[in-house]
Structures are given as C-alpha cells and as structure tokens.
Design a protein around this motif. Structure first.
Motif, PDB file in Angstrom:
ATOM      1  N   ALA A  31       0.710   3.431  -0.787  1.00 51.08           N
ATOM      2  CA  ALA A  31       1.439   2.266  -1.304  1.00 51.08           C
ATOM      3  C   ALA A  31       2.733   1.972  -0.570  1.00 51.08           C
ATOM      4  O   ALA A  31       3.289   0.883  -0.719  1.00 51.08           O
ATOM      5  CB  ALA A  31       1.735   2.464  -2.787  1.00 51.08           C
ATOM      6  N   SER A  32       3.219   2.896   0.225  1.00 49.04           N
ATOM      7  CA  SER A  32       4.514   2.711   0.902  1.00 49.04           C
ATOM      8  C   SER A  32       4.441   1.763   2.096  1.00 49.04           C
ATOM      9  O   SER A  32       5.463   1.510   2.738  1.00 49.04           O
ATOM     10  CB  SER A  32       5.065   4.066   1.343  1.00 49.04           C
ATOM     11  OG  SER A  32       4.217   4.666   2.310  1.00 49.04           O
ATOM     12  N   ASP A  33       3.286   1.199   2.371  1.00 46.72           N
ATOM     13  CA  ASP A  33       3.126   0.233   3.465  1.00 46.72           C
ATOM     14  C   ASP A  33       3.503  -1.165   2.955  1.00 46.72           C
ATOM     15  O   ASP A  33       2.805  -1.724   2.109  1.00 46.72           O
ATOM     16  CB  ASP A  33       1.682   0.250   3.957  1.00 46.72           C
ATOM     17  CG  ASP A  33       1.409  -0.716   5.088  1.00 46.72           C
ATOM     18  OD1 ASP A  33       2.288  -1.552   5.426  1.00 46.72           O
ATOM     19  OD2 ASP A  33       0.293  -0.661   5.636  1.00 46.72           O
ATOM     20  N   PRO A  34       4.590  -1.762   3.453  1.00 40.64           N
ATOM     21  CA  PRO A  34       5.004  -3.085   2.975  1.00 40.64           C
ATOM     22  C   PRO A  34       3.941  -4.173   3.142  1.00 40.64           C
ATOM     23  O   PRO A  34       3.913  -5.126   2.369  1.00 40.64           O
ATOM     24  CB  PRO A  34       6.245  -3.404   3.823  1.00 40.64           C
ATOM     25  CG  PRO A  34       6.757  -2.084   4.284  1.00 40.64           C
ATOM     26  CD  PRO A  34       5.541  -1.209   4.434  1.00 40.64           C
ATOM     27  N   ALA A  35       3.043  -4.028   4.106  1.00 39.00           N
ATOM     28  CA  ALA A  35       2.011  -5.045   4.341  1.00 39.00           C
ATOM     29  C   ALA A  35       1.089  -5.209   3.133  1.00 39.00           C
ATOM     30  O   ALA A  35       0.582  -6.305   2.872  1.00 39.00           O
ATOM     31  CB  ALA A  35       1.190  -4.692   5.585  1.00 39.00           C
ATOM     32  N   ILE A  36       0.865  -4.141   2.391  1.00 44.44           N
ATOM     33  CA  ILE A  36      -0.002  -4.209   1.203  1.00 44.44           C
ATOM     34  C   ILE A  36       0.536  -5.211   0.191  1.00 44.44           C
ATOM     35  O   ILE A  36      -0.218  -5.929  -0.456  1.00 44.44           O
ATOM     36  CB  ILE A  36      -0.131  -2.819   0.545  1.00 44.44           C
ATOM     37  CG1 ILE A  36      -0.910  -1.873   1.452  1.00 44.44           C
ATOM     38  CG2 ILE A  36      -0.779  -2.916  -0.838  1.00 44.44           C
ATOM     39  CD1 ILE A  36      -0.923  -0.424   0.974  1.00 44.44           C
ATOM     40  N   TRP A  37       1.835  -5.279   0.056  1.00 43.00           N
ATOM     41  CA  TRP A  37       2.473  -6.039  -1.019  1.00 43.00           C
ATOM     42  C   TRP A  37       2.988  -7.404  -0.571  1.00 43.00           C
ATOM     43  O   TRP A  37       3.590  -8.122  -1.360  1.00 43.00           O
ATOM     44  CB  TRP A  37       3.618  -5.214  -1.610  1.00 43.00           C
ATOM     45  CG  TRP A  37       3.152  -3.841  -1.968  1.00 43.00           C
ATOM     46  CD1 TRP A  37       3.390  -2.683  -1.271  1.00 43.00           C
ATOM     47  CD2 TRP A  37       2.325  -3.469  -3.077  1.00 43.00           C
ATOM     48  NE1 TRP A  37       2.776  -1.624  -1.891  1.00 43.00           N
ATOM     49  CE2 TRP A  37       2.107  -2.073  -3.004  1.00 43.00           C
ATOM     50  CE3 TRP A  37       1.741  -4.181  -4.125  1.00 43.00           C
ATOM     51  CZ2 TRP A  37       1.338  -1.386  -3.934  1.00 43.00           C
ATOM     52  CZ3 TRP A  37       0.978  -3.486  -5.051  1.00 43.00           C
ATOM     53  CH2 TRP A  37       0.786  -2.107  -4.943  1.00 43.00           C
ATOM     54  N   TRP A 103      -8.968  -3.013   4.415  1.00 39.37           N
ATOM     55  CA  TRP A 103      -9.144  -4.446   4.152  1.00 39.37           C
ATOM     56  C   TRP A 103     -10.276  -4.978   5.026  1.00 39.37           C
ATOM     57  O   TRP A 103     -10.431  -4.598   6.194  1.00 39.37           O
ATOM     58  CB  TRP A 103      -7.874  -5.209   4.475  1.00 39.37           C
ATOM     59  CG  TRP A 103      -6.723  -4.951   3.548  1.00 39.37           C
ATOM     60  CD1 TRP A 103      -6.662  -4.060   2.506  1.00 39.37           C
ATOM     61  CD2 TRP A 103      -5.439  -5.568   3.595  1.00 39.37           C
ATOM     62  NE1 TRP A 103      -5.433  -4.102   1.907  1.00 39.37           N
ATOM     63  CE2 TRP A 103      -4.660  -5.017   2.553  1.00 39.37           C
ATOM     64  CE3 TRP A 103      -4.882  -6.526   4.416  1.00 39.37           C
ATOM     65  CZ2 TRP A 103      -3.356  -5.406   2.308  1.00 39.37           C
ATOM     66  CZ3 TRP A 103      -3.570  -6.918   4.177  1.00 39.37           C
ATOM     67  CH2 TRP A 103      -2.822  -6.368   3.135  1.00 39.37           C
ATOM     68  N   GLY A 104     -11.060  -5.884   4.458  1.00 37.02           N
ATOM     69  CA  GLY A 104     -12.128  -6.535   5.213  1.00 37.02           C
ATOM     70  C   GLY A 104     -13.324  -5.638   5.493  1.00 37.02           C
ATOM     71  O   GLY A 104     -14.189  -5.986   6.292  1.00 37.02           O
ATOM     72  N   LYS A 105     -13.410  -4.503   4.829  1.00 35.59           N
ATOM     73  CA  LYS A 105     -14.504  -3.561   5.065  1.00 35.59           C
ATOM     74  C   LYS A 105     -15.496  -3.515   3.898  1.00 35.59           C
ATOM     75  O   LYS A 105     -16.360  -2.648   3.853  1.00 35.59           O
ATOM     76  CB  LYS A 105     -13.945  -2.162   5.308  1.00 35.59           C
ATOM     77  CG  LYS A 105     -12.882  -2.094   6.387  1.00 35.59           C
ATOM     78  CD  LYS A 105     -13.345  -1.308   7.556  1.00 35.59           C
ATOM     79  CE  LYS A 105     -12.246  -1.042   8.547  1.00 35.59           C
ATOM     80  NZ  LYS A 105     -12.047  -2.046   9.530  1.00 35.59           N
ATOM     81  N   GLY A 106     -15.332  -4.412   2.925  1.00 36.71           N
ATOM     82  CA  GLY A 106     -16.241  -4.452   1.783  1.00 36.71           C
ATOM     83  C   GLY A 106     -15.903  -3.467   0.676  1.00 36.71           C
ATOM     84  O   GLY A 106     -16.675  -3.320  -0.270  1.00 36.71           O
ATOM     85  N   ILE A 107     -14.752  -2.816   0.764  1.00 36.03           N
ATOM     86  CA  ILE A 107     -14.378  -1.832  -0.254  1.00 36.03           C
ATOM     87  C   ILE A 107     -14.054  -2.510  -1.592  1.00 36.03           C
ATOM     88  O   ILE A 107     -14.501  -2.056  -2.648  1.00 36.03           O
ATOM     89  CB  ILE A 107     -13.191  -0.963   0.218  1.00 36.03           C
ATOM     90  CG1 ILE A 107     -13.601  -0.129   1.432  1.00 36.03           C
ATOM     91  CG2 ILE A 107     -12.667  -0.071  -0.903  1.00 36.03           C
ATOM     92  CD1 ILE A 107     -14.717   0.868   1.189  1.00 36.03           C
TER      93      ILE A 107
END
Length: 178
Positions: A31-37, A103-107
C-alpha cells in the motif's frame, strides 16, 4: 447473519485470507506505493499514518481479506465485505486495492468473481461504493455487470474527509444470467 464474511476463499490464481493484525507490515509494503491511490479520493493512503486508519477499518469490519498471489506467495492487496443489511439481504464489496504490477492482469475480476459467487449464496444484492474520481474502479465494476444507482458523499473512516462516491448495484438474478 448466518454466514461468514471472512471465510478463506481461493481459486487457481489467488487466495483471500482473513485480515489479521500480523498482516500490517506486509500489506503496508504493498500500500505504500503512491500510484495505487492516485485516483482514489483518499489519495494519501500510501502514508503509514493514513493507511493505519484503513487497516483499522478493515479489522473492525470483520470482513476484510489480504489478497495473496498463490504462485509467488506475495501479498498483492486487500478487499472486504462490509455493511450487511439484513432487511435488504444485501452487502457491500469494496476497499479493494492491488499492487501496481498486478494491474491489467485479470486479478481484479478474478477476486471479485470469487467473492461474488461466494456471497450470492447468502444475499440477493451487492453494492460497490466507488470514488467519483476513481475511473479505473468504475470501469471495473461495470464490467462485472453492476449498474450505477446513486451518488453519495461518504467518509470512509470517521477521521477522513467526506468525498463524493458513486454507488453501483449488482443483483443475484442478473449475475446468474451473465
């Protein structure tokens, strides 16, 4: 409620394990990746003190999961069931996030279908609350067959600001026809 909203769930790709206090460090690492949010209304959730509120809310919900990649064993995100409404026989699915590399892998469809197929054994409707600025998640829930039914102002936690959200609905009858 005569069913569990935190029973372990799995398919060939992922494992949903009930969230536990001991999961904080590994989940925060994701969760510490700013791109997620970036598109999320609470776009500073990558900060530890802000994520701590999110994690606490997950623990308090009694329906939160950590998402694990079965192949690598890595924590890749989190999701939850919450707000079961008995007289409506409905529940919400949300508070979902994934590591960017997934992301984009169907998960996401894999996780959501697993959750939906499980919970539709017990409820007739599922709601999704999606931030008004979170276009990625809006597209994702509509691809599942959910339809936008309202717009609301939501505070995700008592210590967070109120933000505009869209509410989507998926009913069991429609899901079974897809």
């Amino acid at each position: 409620m005569n069913f569990s909203i935190q029973t372990p769930l799995e398919n060939n790709e992922i494992l949903l394990n009930p969230l536990d206090e001991k999961d904080f460090d590994l989940l925060y690492k994701v969760a510490s990746d700013p791109a997620i949010w970036k598109q999320h209304p609470v776009n500073d959730r990558w900060k530890k003190e802000v994520f701590e509120l999110f994690f606490k809310g997950g623990m308090e919900s009694g329906g939160a999961y950590v998402i694990i990649d079965k192949l690598s064993g890595e924590f890749i995100g989190s999701t939850r069931f919450y707000n079961y409404i008995e007289n409506e026989n409905s529940i919400m699915i949300g508070f979902t996030f994934y590591a960017v590399k997934y992301w984009g892998k169907g998960i996401n469809p894999s996780v959501k279908k697993l959750m939906i197929n499980y919970i539709f054994q017990y409820v007739d409707k599922i709601y999704f609350q999606v931030g008004a600025t979170n276009i990625r998640s809006q597209i994702a829930v509509t691809r599942l067959g959910a339809e936008k039914i309202s717009e609301e102002n939501i505070a995700y936690h008592s210590k967070e600001p109120v933000n505009p959200d869209f509410v989507y609905e998926l009913n069991k009858e429609k899901w079974l026809k897809l």
